[in-house]
Design an enzyme around this catalytic site. Sequence first.
Site: not given
Ligand code: TNX
Length: 540
Positions: A346
């Site tokens: 992300e």
């Molecule tokens: C996605 S999984 C994210 C996290 C959040 C999560 C909540 C991932 C690699 N990134 O930053 O905490 O979803 O479900």
Amino acid sequence: MTQHHHHRTTRLLGSLLLVAAAGAFTVGAAPAPAADGDSTAAVPLTRVIPAPASVTAGGAPYRITGGTHIHVDDSREARRIGSYLADVLRPSTGYRLPVTDDSDRHGGGIRLTLKSKDKSLGGEGYRLESGRHGVTISAREPAGLFHGVQTLRQLLPAAVERDSRQPGPWLVAGGTVEDTPRYAWRGAMLDVSRHFFSVDEVKRYIDQLALYKLNKLHLHLSDDQGWRIAIDSWPRLATYGGSTEVGGGPGGHYTKADYKEIVRYAAARHLEVVPEIDMPGHTNAALASYAELNCDGVAPPLYTGIEVGFSSLCVNKEITYDFVEDVVRELAALTPGRYLHIGGDEAHSTSHEDYVTFMERVQPVVAEYGKTVIGWHQLTGAEPAEGALAQYWGTDRTSAAEKEQVAAAARNGTGLILSPADRAYLDMKYDKDTPLGLAWAGYVDVQRSYDWNPGEYLPGAPASAVRGVEAPLWTETLGDSGQLEYMAFPRLPGVAELGWSPASTHDWDAYRERLAAQGPRWDALGINYHRAPDVPWPAR
Ligand code: TNX
């Protein structure tokens, strides 16, 4: 998917605060008396999670009595595991159960030996044989012996897990279990950044992971909301960057001594700690601690919400790489394990070009300090280093192109850890009524979390690329052990079984019966589990 995630998570924050205020979940709420069923019948050898690779039932059961000894071989490791077993059994049985290093001599009782000649047991397998005169667990390596001890625990009545004396009898069904894992990577991730969890809370979770033969504890040590590990060369990361958490609580961080204690405690339970520093995104806590890490030289405020994707290290500043190297060096020095997780998910505020540049510079630093890179699967959008592992967290709705990018990397030699968010994410709500958790990947009921095959999960990825599975527990909505447990139980054992048991044992109808039998054990241990409606729990 991520857009979706933003919107959902923002709305969810309000409801999580309400739940916290109601204090609906408490750790170790007074357990109801155990409903152990017919306490004179032994637990069948097949009623174990993860399902053993092979079970041959038959013959008389062994009964642990006040005269039972735990005989170990002359190795320090066997003695240590013998003492661990004694610590589990003594409070509930009330027996002395002396640990003696004479397992070579003939005789009955409980025998633990590392002298198995059976090469097929590998580094984590064990053989458990039970009959009228005793129970013998043999293995080639300490991890295997330890896993065998977990099987023995589950073969005893649930009341064995209580911390006060119980009536027994303590029967172990007759027969043989021969057991080795399907995958080498059987992990659980705990997000200690969104909410901070104390060393004792982490230890409590480690004990729960060990019960199901998990062998990796991935700690998500940094994110926008908090930096949780002391770094001597950049002290404000922890003292300032760790000073809050989601919702504005006091947060916290691990000193190096705290962290070493977690690593030691995990190692004693045959779990390897995998530390994650998430970068270049998810870095607001670091950016807030040191103005010079920001492209504009201005430190943002600390962040206590649950948005994602707004922060990035400054890819074109040299100091960024001094920072990364210092952190990697200090973290590697705290890490006896092979892996260092560098996040990489992300990074929506980092351009693709910058992301690739960043990963090209950072991965060799990890190697320089003797560690192997793991990244979230977005790392496959750059060039994963030789030997790197990618942790896949997509869902059924992930685009075919994104899946193919990961599959292509897997065909090229990148190993995969599977954590599909709509199956393995323990922070997803079970259903619309679940008071905790998020729902951006959909609801994940117990059957959904169990009923998939890691070996055939990702189209185009060779089965041999799959190193195993991991169940992440993100903590935007979770603030104490009781809340962690409510989300992890009963789904965590299912992911553990996907990682350990041969695919041939996979069967939801049989699994839910075995899972139901764990309920009284969790009651005995004070684990705050969700009595999910798709599991036939015995009445309390
Ligand atoms: C996605 S999984 C994210 C996290 C959040 C999560 C909540 C991932 C690699 N990134 O930053 O905490 O979803 O479900």
